[in-house]
Design a protein around this motif. Structure first.
Motif: not given
Length: 139
Positions: A105-106, A108-110, A112-113, A115, A120, A124
């Motif tokens: 989850e962490r 994925l957040e990073e 996405e920030k 791009y 990503v 996932k």
């Protein structure tokens, strides 16, 4: 037609599951698939998901296996699943799976920030695998 399937789940680390079954349910790339003895021979790619295996020794005995994708081959009532990794419900370390979920989850957040499409996708997949293990452990 026999009255049982021989089911084996094989990974690079060896055989993770080897029993006889009356029924197997698996999620393929094309959708959910149920297999009974006498099923037509088939080879299909699997999704990251759980296998439901109803054993022949007791109609109420169901084994659950977390499979991280792979290939399912059924030939003459011998079902072999080849996967990068697989774990039986009883062998899953839930705290390790929870830590993997948090890491994914962490990540994925990073990703996405910034791009980063490749990161990503990787995050996932890691998250999906962790959630699959957690889900199977709860059966």
């Amino acid at each position: 037609m026999t009255d049982a399937l021989t089911v084996q789940v094989v990974t690079p680390n060896g055989i993770k599951y080897d029993h006889h079954a009356a029924f197997v349910a698996a999620r393929t790339k094309a959708g959910e698939m149920g297999i009974l003895p006498g099923h037509v021979n088939v080879i299909v790619p699997l999704e990251v998901d759980e296998l439901k295996i109803r054993r022949v020794d007791d109609e109420n005995h169901v084994d659950w296996v977390a499979v991280n994708g792979g290939i399912l081959e059924l030939k003459n009532d011998v079902l072999i699943i080849v996967a990068d990794s697989a774990e039986r419900e009883r062998d899953i370390d839930v705290s390790r799976a929870e830590r993997a979920r948090i890491r994914a989850e962490r990540a994925l957040e990073e990703a996405e920030k910034v791009y980063d499409i490749d990161e990503v996708r990787r995050a996932k997949v890691a998250l999906q695998r962790a959630l699959n293990r957690i889900n199977v452990s709860q059966h």
